[in-house]
Design an enzyme around this catalytic site. Sequence first.
Site, PDB file in Angstrom:
ATOM      1  N   SER A   1       0.886  -1.193   0.134  1.00 22.85           N
ATOM      2  CA  SER A   1       0.067  -0.004  -0.006  1.00 22.85           C
ATOM      3  C   SER A   1       0.857   1.257  -0.042  1.00 22.85           C
ATOM      4  O   SER A   1       2.042   1.434   0.590  1.00 22.85           O
ATOM      5  CB  SER A   1      -1.044  -0.029   1.089  1.00 22.85           C
ATOM      6  OG  SER A   1      -1.993   0.706   1.127  1.00 22.85           O
ATOM      7  N   PRO A   2       0.426   2.531  -0.625  1.00 20.72           N
ATOM      8  CA  PRO A   2       1.491   3.459  -0.478  1.00 20.72           C
ATOM      9  C   PRO A   2       1.598   4.125   0.601  1.00 20.72           C
ATOM     10  O   PRO A   2       0.784   4.197   1.742  1.00 20.72           O
ATOM     11  CB  PRO A   2       0.271   4.612  -1.326  1.00 20.72           C
ATOM     12  CG  PRO A   2      -0.976   4.126  -1.411  1.00 20.72           C
ATOM     13  CD  PRO A   2      -0.709   2.357  -1.239  1.00 20.72           C
TER      14      PRO A   2
ATOM     15  N   GLN B   1       0.847   6.359  -7.008  1.00 20.41           N
ATOM     16  CA  GLN B   1      -0.338   6.910  -6.553  1.00 20.41           C
ATOM     17  C   GLN B   1      -0.134   8.750  -6.472  1.00 20.41           C
ATOM     18  O   GLN B   1       0.667   9.445  -6.247  1.00 20.41           O
ATOM     19  CB  GLN B   1      -0.529   6.675  -5.079  1.00 20.41           C
ATOM     20  CG  GLN B   1      -1.895   7.345  -4.594  1.00 20.41           C
ATOM     21  CD  GLN B   1      -1.857   7.180  -2.960  1.00 20.41           C
ATOM     22  OE1 GLN B   1      -1.124   7.643  -2.490  1.00 20.41           O
ATOM     23  NE2 GLN B   1      -2.920   6.662  -2.713  1.00 20.41           N
TER      24      GLN B   1
ATOM     25  N   TYR C   1      -7.675  14.911   1.192  1.00 19.91           N
ATOM     26  CA  TYR C   1      -6.975  15.828   0.412  1.00 19.91           C
ATOM     27  C   TYR C   1      -7.714  16.311  -0.579  1.00 19.91           C
ATOM     28  O   TYR C   1      -8.876  16.245  -0.598  1.00 19.91           O
ATOM     29  CB  TYR C   1      -5.775  14.747  -0.317  1.00 19.91           C
ATOM     30  CG  TYR C   1      -4.821  13.845   0.809  1.00 19.91           C
ATOM     31  CD1 TYR C   1      -3.926  15.204   1.598  1.00 19.91           C
ATOM     32  CD2 TYR C   1      -4.653  12.958   0.751  1.00 19.91           C
ATOM     33  CE1 TYR C   1      -3.262  14.472   2.589  1.00 19.91           C
ATOM     34  CE2 TYR C   1      -3.679  12.329   1.955  1.00 19.91           C
ATOM     35  CZ  TYR C   1      -2.944  13.125   2.598  1.00 19.91           C
ATOM     36  OH  TYR C   1      -2.293  12.595   3.580  1.00 19.91           O
TER      37      TYR C   1
ATOM     38  N   ARG D   1      -8.316   5.630  -5.252  1.00 19.28           N
ATOM     39  CA  ARG D   1      -8.350   5.524  -3.672  1.00 19.28           C
ATOM     40  C   ARG D   1      -9.515   6.456  -3.206  1.00 19.28           C
ATOM     41  O   ARG D   1      -9.476   7.633  -3.338  1.00 19.28           O
ATOM     42  CB  ARG D   1      -7.232   5.582  -3.347  1.00 19.28           C
ATOM     43  CG  ARG D   1      -7.199   5.301  -1.601  1.00 19.28           C
ATOM     44  CD  ARG D   1      -6.034   5.296  -0.798  1.00 19.28           C
ATOM     45  NE  ARG D   1      -5.461   3.776  -0.571  1.00 19.28           N
ATOM     46  CZ  ARG D   1      -4.852   3.450   0.406  1.00 19.28           C
ATOM     47  NH1 ARG D   1      -4.373   3.980   1.162  1.00 19.28           N
ATOM     48  NH2 ARG D   1      -4.667   1.852   0.321  1.00 19.28           N
TER      49      ARG D   1
ATOM     50  N   ARG E   1       1.372  -1.061   7.098  1.00 17.68           N
ATOM     51  CA  ARG E   1       2.494  -1.215   7.949  1.00 17.68           C
ATOM     52  C   ARG E   1       3.147  -2.503   8.060  1.00 17.68           C
ATOM     53  O   ARG E   1       4.349  -2.508   8.653  1.00 17.68           O
ATOM     54  CB  ARG E   1       1.572  -0.844   9.149  1.00 17.68           C
ATOM     55  CG  ARG E   1       1.259   0.713   9.303  1.00 17.68           C
ATOM     56  CD  ARG E   1       0.187   0.778  10.448  1.00 17.68           C
ATOM     57  NE  ARG E   1      -1.121   0.436  10.135  1.00 17.68           N
ATOM     58  CZ  ARG E   1      -2.118   0.266  11.095  1.00 17.68           C
ATOM     59  NH1 ARG E   1      -1.989   1.068  12.133  1.00 17.68           N
ATOM     60  NH2 ARG E   1      -3.177  -0.218  10.509  1.00 17.68           N
TER      61      ARG E   1
HETATM   62  C1  FMN Z   1       3.711   5.768   7.160  1.00 16.37           C
HETATM   63  C2  FMN Z   1       2.373   5.578   6.442  1.00 16.37           C
HETATM   64  C3  FMN Z   1       2.322   6.319   5.310  1.00 16.37           C
HETATM   65  C4  FMN Z   1       1.048   6.339   4.626  1.00 16.37           C
HETATM   66  N1  FMN Z   1       1.132   7.241   3.229  1.00 16.37           N
HETATM   67  C5  FMN Z   1       0.025   6.852   2.534  1.00 16.37           C
HETATM   68  C6  FMN Z   1      -0.145   7.606   1.230  1.00 16.37           C
HETATM   69  O1  FMN Z   1       0.901   8.189   0.690  1.00 16.37           O
HETATM   70  N2  FMN Z   1      -1.130   7.333   0.334  1.00 16.37           N
HETATM   71  C7  FMN Z   1      -2.212   6.652   0.816  1.00 16.37           C
HETATM   72  O2  FMN Z   1      -3.043   6.617   0.213  1.00 16.37           O
HETATM   73  N3  FMN Z   1      -2.015   6.191   2.100  1.00 16.37           N
HETATM   74  C8  FMN Z   1      -1.126   6.299   2.776  1.00 16.37           C
HETATM   75  N4  FMN Z   1      -1.113   5.418   3.861  1.00 16.37           N
HETATM   76  C9  FMN Z   1      -2.100   4.514   4.201  1.00 16.37           C
HETATM   77  C10 FMN Z   1      -1.765   3.340   3.936  1.00 16.37           C
HETATM   78  O3  FMN Z   1      -1.730   3.036   2.473  1.00 16.37           O
HETATM   79  C11 FMN Z   1      -2.871   2.002   4.469  1.00 16.37           C
HETATM   80  O4  FMN Z   1      -4.018   2.601   3.757  1.00 16.37           O
HETATM   81  C12 FMN Z   1      -3.135   2.221   5.801  1.00 16.37           C
HETATM   82  O5  FMN Z   1      -1.983   2.299   6.691  1.00 16.37           O
HETATM   83  C13 FMN Z   1      -4.127   0.896   6.431  1.00 16.37           C
HETATM   84  O6  FMN Z   1      -3.320  -0.175   6.069  1.00 16.37           O
HETATM   85  P1  FMN Z   1      -2.381  -1.020   7.084  1.00 16.37           P
HETATM   86  O7  FMN Z   1      -3.401  -1.265   8.321  1.00 16.37           O
HETATM   87  O8  FMN Z   1      -1.911  -2.243   6.455  1.00 16.37           O
HETATM   88  O9  FMN Z   1      -1.269  -0.245   7.579  1.00 16.37           O
HETATM   89  C14 FMN Z   1       0.064   5.516   4.667  1.00 16.37           C
HETATM   90  C15 FMN Z   1       0.189   4.680   5.795  1.00 16.37           C
HETATM   91  C16 FMN Z   1       1.239   4.908   6.771  1.00 16.37           C
HETATM   92  C17 FMN Z   1       1.378   3.816   7.989  1.00 16.37           C
END
Ligand code: FMN
Length: 777
Positions: free
Chosen positions: A419-420, A497, A584, A632, A726
């Site tokens: 995921s981004p 993204q 955003y 997204r 994460r």
């Molecule tokens: C450090 C960090 C940076 C993130 N940056 C982005 C991002 O640039 N774009 C986005 O759409 N989501 C971003 N997210 C959200 C993640 O892509 C994801 O949707 C969210 O962490 C839930 O997934 P997880 O439970 O597997 O961490 C970010 C999350 C983390 C932890």
Amino acid sequence: MKIVSIGGGPSGLYFALLMKKLGPHHDITVVERNKPYDTFGWGVVFSDQTLVNMREWDVETANEVQQAFNHWDDIELHFKDKVIRSGGHGFVGIGRKKLLNILQARCEQLGVNLLFEQDVQSDLDFPDADLVIASDGINSRVRSRLPAVFQPDIVTRPNRFIWLGTNRQYDAFTFLFEKTEHGWFQAHVYKFDNQTSTFIVECPEHVWLAHGLDKADQDASIDFCEKLFAKNLQGGKLMTNARHLRGSAWLNFQRVKCANWSHFNGNSHVVLMGDAVHTAHFAIGSGTKLALEDAIELVRQFKTMGDTVDRIPEVLKHYQAVREIDVIRLQNAAWNAMEWFEVCGERYCDQLEPEQFMYSMLTRSQRISHENLRLRDKAWLEGYEAWFAARTETPGVRPPMFTPYTQRSVTLKNRVVVSPMAQYMAHDGRVGDDHLVHLGARAMGGAGLVMVEMTAPSADARITNGCPGLWNAAQTADFKRITDWVHEKTDAKIGLQLGHAGPKGSSCRPWQGAGMDQSVPADDPEGNWPLMAASAIAYLHHGALPRAMDRADMDRVKADFVASTQRAAQAGFDWLELHCAHGYLLSSFISPLTNHRADEYGGSLDKRLRYPLEVFEAVRAAWPAHLPMSVRISAHDWVEGGITPADAVEVARAFKAAGTDMIDCSSGQVSAQQKPTYGRMYQTPFADRIRQEAGIATIAVGAISEADHVNSILAAGRADLCAVARPHLANPAWTLTEAARIGFKDIAWPRAYVSGKPQLEAGFARERAQQTASKGD
Ligand SMILES: Cc1cc2nc3c(=O)[nH]c(=O)nc-3n(C[C@H](O)[C@H](O)[C@H](O)COP(=O)(O)O)c2cc1C
Ligand SMILES: Cc1cc2nc3c(=O)[nH]c(=O)nc-3n(C[C@H](O)[C@H](O)[C@H](O)COP(=O)(O)OP(=O)(O)OC[C@H]3O[C@@H](n4cnc5c(N)ncnc54)[C@H](O)[C@@H]3O)c2cc1C
């Protein structure tokens, strides 16, 4: 102690007999308004484990119950001319009358006073009782008398059901689905003695009304159900034993829970038990289990803390504290299962093939996972895995996570997406070695698709000064270096993204200052920049105020997006995602919380979607036609008045019509007032709903942290890809690790790393063997 149970259902009777057994000197009376054998309903079903608990507390009752039980292992689905059966589920069924009969007899044997045909008006009717058990069922008069004390939370659910019986024999827990001109009906059928099966028929309210069943008496309702399920009943008749109910016998389920379970009424301590204090939907059949286990727990507390009058307040306090946790867990699972049956007509019946429908139904409570199904019935699960794999033209048996996925010309080797994740490591929007290492390591780590973090189409579109951008040739070349590396050294695909930070721009990096989303202070040497958004609303109340975009701003931003898209194609990306989530810029147009515009870009959802769709269409036109695009969205704002999951279906439909290939279903971060409900796979229901109702492929994301989660989501058809964020921060090789964990070996490791593969696999194999051995101990 003098104890009175109001209500002689399973909870009142079982508590009375266990308590009498604990202290034969106690004076215990059960007062029931019905006659001894006069009860509504047919059979009840619960799991083997309930009987184990009962045996621990009263062997005599457990033996009697066990003898009367009908035990079966299989679940059978009859759906669209197919019959599918899987095993290993372990249920027991018993007639409700039979169960009550056993409990009544045991009560009499132990010396409990049973009074029948006495309709109790109030807990105050027994002033000399030390303890009153309010086991008076779902419509508890005791609970209703004191709403301020017990604080009941009662939700009436939309489906209608009728509890019937039949003499037709069934040897599995059977689910029947039939479509009518007005919608779907389902029947839950299980045997509870050698002659009889419970036959519960259920449908949504609108279907029930459309068939005129609100005006049908019991005979007409039975006639209707017999005709509807005639093919299955094979001449068998349906019966009611609820003739005492006037009018329609079709009910709505009521979910009851209470903040307080006990009270002192001036004379006696009063405690709610069983359905009076909590209910669980029959979709997981555990109301009787809860009732019996309540009784066990209260007796356990008396046994532990002392069964004297002075101990009652402490006992009741501990009783609630202990039981509440189990009850909430079960109610949550029952809620998921109940919702599945409420929406299946609209969401699953017409959409899913019988095989996948069966999988979705079996995992409806989200307590049973893929690996759990393997333990129950390996042959069935492997058959299903082969069926799933065959849909991707992959021969043999393999977990859904490791089947390929194709969108347009791009085939991902498996269903895992990194995921981004913003790194805040760019300089002047340029990505360097930090990103090469970060993205490169994850591309080597086994995921099918690695997404680059949100990248801005202009300098003032960045979240922070450390965020990447794609507005010049140097940035394009930097990204090209990374995509070339990924394509040359790995078989992963890499996507970008693209997003504009809008009202959340010009923020500090998370490790600077006061945490996430804090605006860069005006005197910061790195400088800050003016913000724009759909409306002039700051994300944080003390944050920088954006200006509402005018048409010239919109044209400029759209042109920036298009130019960046062209650069993304030049940079060699395989996949493009437009970021319309998390508050955003584009998200700020979609949500009514952040869009207060009075022009043609504000107001109704279709107007709020106008600008994001305009940008999407321009970007799609600039992005090579053979490459996929996802969008997204925040599928839930988690704020009253914000975007709801139902709105998200409309949002997805609009993007689908504009040419989006997939919806990446995130949620929240649109308003600082949000109150999300976190939990395992907590956003997956949005991906599921959008996939089925909008008919578009989805990416699930959020607290997906094990291969078992991924497999369960994909196998049930809740999403097409799973994005994992994460866990990839902790372990770039998350996919390779999870493959080894579940014993899946047919996965390529980077050439230089292969000697690590057998070692990791052997380690996990040992762990699995130890777990199996310890379960057998
Ligand atoms: C450090 C960090 C940076 C993130 N940056 C982005 C991002 O640039 N774009 C986005 O759409 N989501 C971003 N997210 C959200 C993640 O892509 C994801 O949707 C969210 O962490 C839930 O997934 P997880 O439970 O597997 O961490 C970010 C999350 C983390 C932890
Ligand atoms: C369609 C359907 C299917 C179900 N299937 C299952 C299943 O498969 N498995 C399962 O475990 N559970 C099932 N249940 C739920 C189950 O029946 C209840 O959860 C369980 O009976 C609760 O036990 P209880 O003792 O708390 O209440 P009840 O069984 O409701 O008993 C309450 C008793 O109190 C009496 N009473 C009420 N008010 C008074 C009064 N004022 N004075 C005197 N007496 C009074 C009533 O007559 C009744 O006998 C199902 C329920 C429904 C509606």
